[in-house]
Design an enzyme around this catalytic site. Structure first.
Site, PDB file in Angstrom:
ATOM      1  N   SER A   1       0.765  -1.332   0.011  1.00 49.57           N
ATOM      2  CA  SER A   1      -0.068  -0.059   0.077  1.00 49.57           C
ATOM      3  C   SER A   1       0.829   1.345  -0.116  1.00 49.57           C
ATOM      4  O   SER A   1       2.040   1.245   0.312  1.00 49.57           O
ATOM      5  CB  SER A   1      -0.948   0.006   1.420  1.00 49.57           C
ATOM      6  OG  SER A   1      -1.650   1.252   1.312  1.00 49.57           O
TER       7      SER A   1
ATOM      8  N   TYR B   1      -2.321  -1.119  10.180  1.00 52.85           N
ATOM      9  CA  TYR B   1      -2.330  -1.252   8.779  1.00 52.85           C
ATOM     10  C   TYR B   1      -0.985  -0.787   8.210  1.00 52.85           C
ATOM     11  O   TYR B   1      -0.482  -1.650   7.292  1.00 52.85           O
ATOM     12  CB  TYR B   1      -3.617  -0.653   8.268  1.00 52.85           C
ATOM     13  CG  TYR B   1      -3.740  -0.709   6.727  1.00 52.85           C
ATOM     14  CD1 TYR B   1      -4.188  -2.127   6.219  1.00 52.85           C
ATOM     15  CD2 TYR B   1      -3.272   0.128   5.860  1.00 52.85           C
ATOM     16  CE1 TYR B   1      -4.223  -2.067   4.958  1.00 52.85           C
ATOM     17  CE2 TYR B   1      -3.193  -0.207   4.748  1.00 52.85           C
ATOM     18  CZ  TYR B   1      -3.970  -1.256   4.051  1.00 52.85           C
ATOM     19  OH  TYR B   1      -3.938  -1.418   2.822  1.00 52.85           O
TER      20      TYR B   1
END
Length: 253
Positions: free
Chosen positions: A136, A149
């Site tokens: 990401s 995350y």
């Protein structure tokens, strides 16, 4: 990468980015199997002509069973896309956040490792193939409301780099897909400027089709994240993104 004649497993492909990429691989002429837990979504994908397999990446036995089922049907499997992912808000002032942190690491990082471990012997035996790991932009430019995350995706990036080094010379490649926020799987709720899924997927497939395949698949929308430290914009961007801490219950920023 020739996208027209591959046998591809997309783990975590029942929704969002994974689902769209599975469809794009199939449209390009590849044989595609989608792995996930959502039985309704798997049934829909099977109705579209894609292969499916049930898999829970937090359960090693489930991953091994899925591997065996896929290889029994598709012994020519040559591409494994690993994109299990959960995005959970966490308030680090509240010790109760640890449950969310555990779930995130177990799914995003350890789930990726379980899948890679399961299929590495097969690809090594073939002497050719590709792992596609999915990280990401948040791995390189943290989003403070989702600390674990960010940490889990940064860890998958580092793991991908090490995996590539260890598999060098075996014929098995490692490609890292680094998405920014994409308007899929609810990301538009926390990122109003998320990229449209269709355009993102088109750009990804165009990059994957390049020869040689890039080590990192970086769409234009993620470059500001990936190179923030190099470009000297990191501190300002993290400060801007910290304004989103107001999303947390009881916080005003």
């Amino acid at each position: 990468m020739d996208l027209s004649n591959r046998t591809v497993l997309v783990v975590g492909g029942t929704s969002g980015i994974g689902r769209e990429l599975a469809r794009r691989f199939a449209a390009a002429g590849s044989t595609v199997v989608v792995g996930g837990r959502n039985q309704e979504a798997l049934a829909e994908l099977a109705g579209e002509g894609l292969g499916t397999v049930t898999v829970d990446v937090t359960d090693s036995a489930s991953v091994v069973a899925a591997r065996d089922a896929v290889l029994a049907r598709h012994p020519a499997l040559d591409t494994v896309v690993t994109m299990p992912g959960v995005m959970l808000l966490e308030d680090l002032r509240d010790p109760a956040h640890f449950e969310a942190a555990w779930t995130t690491v177990d799914t995003n990082l350890l789930g990726t490792i379980r899948v890679v471990d399961a299929f590495t012997p097969h690809l090594l035996h073939r002497g050719t193939g590709t792992f596609v790991t999915v990280t990401s932009g948040i791995a390189f430019l943290p989003f403070p409301p989702m600390p674990t995350y960010a940490a889990s995706k940064a860890a998958v990036h580092a793991y991908s780099e090490a995996l590539r080094a260890q598999l060098d010379g075996t014929g098995v490649g490692v490609v890292e897909l680094v998405p920014p926020a994409v308007a899929a799987a609810g990301q538009e709720k926390v990122a109003p400027h998320a990229l449209p899924l269709d355009g993102f997927a088109t750009e990804v497939m165009d990059l994957l089709a390049q020869e040689p395949t890039p080590r990192e698949i970086l769409v234009k929308g993620v470059l500001m994240h990936r190179w923030a430290e190099r470009d000297g914009t990191y501190d300002d961007l993290v400060a801007q993104r910290s304004l989103a801490l107001s999303m947390l219950p009881g916080r005003d920023g």
